[in-house]
Design a protein around this motif. Structure first.
Motif, PDB file in Angstrom:
ATOM      1  N   ILE A   1      15.495 -11.002  20.889  1.00  0.00           N
ATOM      2  CA  ILE A   1      14.520 -11.170  21.973  1.00  0.00           C
ATOM      3  C   ILE A   1      14.799 -10.187  23.101  1.00  0.00           C
ATOM      4  O   ILE A   1      13.879  -9.569  23.640  1.00  0.00           O
ATOM      5  CB  ILE A   1      14.515 -12.633  22.462  1.00  0.00           C
ATOM      6  N   ILE A   2      16.064 -10.023  23.454  1.00  0.00           N
ATOM      7  CA  ILE A   2      16.423  -9.055  24.497  1.00  0.00           C
ATOM      8  C   ILE A   2      16.050  -7.649  24.056  1.00  0.00           C
ATOM      9  O   ILE A   2      15.474  -6.868  24.835  1.00  0.00           O
ATOM     10  CB  ILE A   2      17.920  -9.173  24.847  1.00  0.00           C
ATOM     11  N   ALA A   3      16.354  -7.300  22.795  1.00  0.00           N
ATOM     12  CA  ALA A   3      15.982  -5.977  22.279  1.00  0.00           C
ATOM     13  C   ALA A   3      14.467  -5.794  22.299  1.00  0.00           C
ATOM     14  O   ALA A   3      13.965  -4.717  22.634  1.00  0.00           O
ATOM     15  CB  ALA A   3      16.524  -5.792  20.865  1.00  0.00           C
ATOM     16  N   GLY A   4      13.722  -6.849  21.960  1.00  0.00           N
ATOM     17  CA  GLY A   4      12.260  -6.769  21.974  1.00  0.00           C
ATOM     18  C   GLY A   4      11.696  -6.576  23.364  1.00  0.00           C
ATOM     19  O   GLY A   4      10.764  -5.792  23.563  1.00  0.00           O
ATOM     20  N   ILE A   5      12.259  -7.260  24.334  1.00  0.00           N
ATOM     21  CA  ILE A   5      11.794  -7.100  25.716  1.00  0.00           C
ATOM     22  C   ILE A   5      12.078  -5.692  26.216  1.00  0.00           C
ATOM     23  O   ILE A   5      11.219  -5.041  26.821  1.00  0.00           O
ATOM     24  CB  ILE A   5      12.429  -8.164  26.628  1.00  0.00           C
TER      25      ILE A   5
ATOM     26  N   PHE B   1       8.787  -1.297  18.010  1.00  0.00           N
ATOM     27  CA  PHE B   1      10.150  -1.807  17.908  1.00  0.00           C
ATOM     28  C   PHE B   1      10.235  -3.212  18.488  1.00  0.00           C
ATOM     29  O   PHE B   1      10.938  -4.073  17.949  1.00  0.00           O
ATOM     30  CB  PHE B   1      11.142  -0.902  18.642  1.00  0.00           C
ATOM     31  N   GLY B   2       9.530  -3.448  19.579  1.00  0.00           N
ATOM     32  CA  GLY B   2       9.521  -4.777  20.183  1.00  0.00           C
ATOM     33  C   GLY B   2       8.883  -5.807  19.275  1.00  0.00           C
ATOM     34  O   GLY B   2       9.389  -6.926  19.133  1.00  0.00           O
TER      35      GLY B   2
ATOM     36  N   LEU C   1      23.010  -5.175  16.872  1.00  0.00           N
ATOM     37  CA  LEU C   1      22.585  -6.410  16.209  1.00  0.00           C
ATOM     38  C   LEU C   1      23.306  -6.587  14.877  1.00  0.00           C
ATOM     39  O   LEU C   1      23.654  -7.711  14.502  1.00  0.00           O
ATOM     40  CB  LEU C   1      21.071  -6.391  16.019  1.00  0.00           C
ATOM     41  N   ALA C   2      23.551  -5.497  14.167  1.00  0.00           N
ATOM     42  CA  ALA C   2      24.289  -5.585  12.904  1.00  0.00           C
ATOM     43  C   ALA C   2      25.726  -6.052  13.148  1.00  0.00           C
ATOM     44  O   ALA C   2      26.245  -6.890  12.395  1.00  0.00           O
ATOM     45  CB  ALA C   2      24.275  -4.240  12.193  1.00  0.00           C
TER      46      ALA C   2
END
Length: 135
Positions: free
Chosen positions: A22-26, A37-38, A81-82
């Motif tokens: 969610i943080i990466a998407g924002i 990407f989001g 994330l990995a």
């Protein structure tokens, strides 16, 4: 059984792994160019919250833009994330009950690295047509 697995997953690892997506998407949705990407990050957040009973299908003909996007994803968000999935998998494998969940976390590592060109579908859709009719 998969509902119990999903509940255990959500409590032990799913919520904080999904929070990373969610943080990466924002962050990815801040710029117009990185909105795909989001969208992929939010899709994976939902899959990370409730993974059992669903599968990831890879689109073989995704194209060059998916390849380039996945390379950019790895550099910006994917490796973090990995690593989170690997750490969660190792921690979950410390207990006997957590071993299946740890294996599931390790299976999400490739998806965390290259999410573009994939779809999340229900396991029922993975069955051949004649088996779906029997259910």
């Amino acid at each position: 059984m998969r509902t119990l697995g999903n509940i255990l997953w959500l409590v032990l690892a799913g919520w904080w792994l999904a929070l990373g997506y969610i943080i990466a998407g924002i962050v990815a949705c801040i710029l117009i160019v990185t909105i795909p990407f989001g969208i992929a990050a939010f899709r994976l957040a939902g899959y990370t919250l409730w993974p059992f009973g669903r599968h990831v299908v890879v689109a073989r003909g995704a194209g060059i833009f998916s390849l380039i996007g996945n390379i950019i994803w790895i550099v910006l968000f994917g490796w973090e994330l990995a690593i989170a999935h690997v750490v969660a998998g190792l921690i979950l494998c410390l207990t006997i009950i957590g071993i299946p969940l740890g294996i599931a976390a390790m299976k999400l590592v490739p998806l965390a690295l290259v999410p573009l060109g994939t779809r999340v579908v229900a396991s029922d859709r993975m069955l051949p047509a004649y088996e779906r009719e029997l259910r």
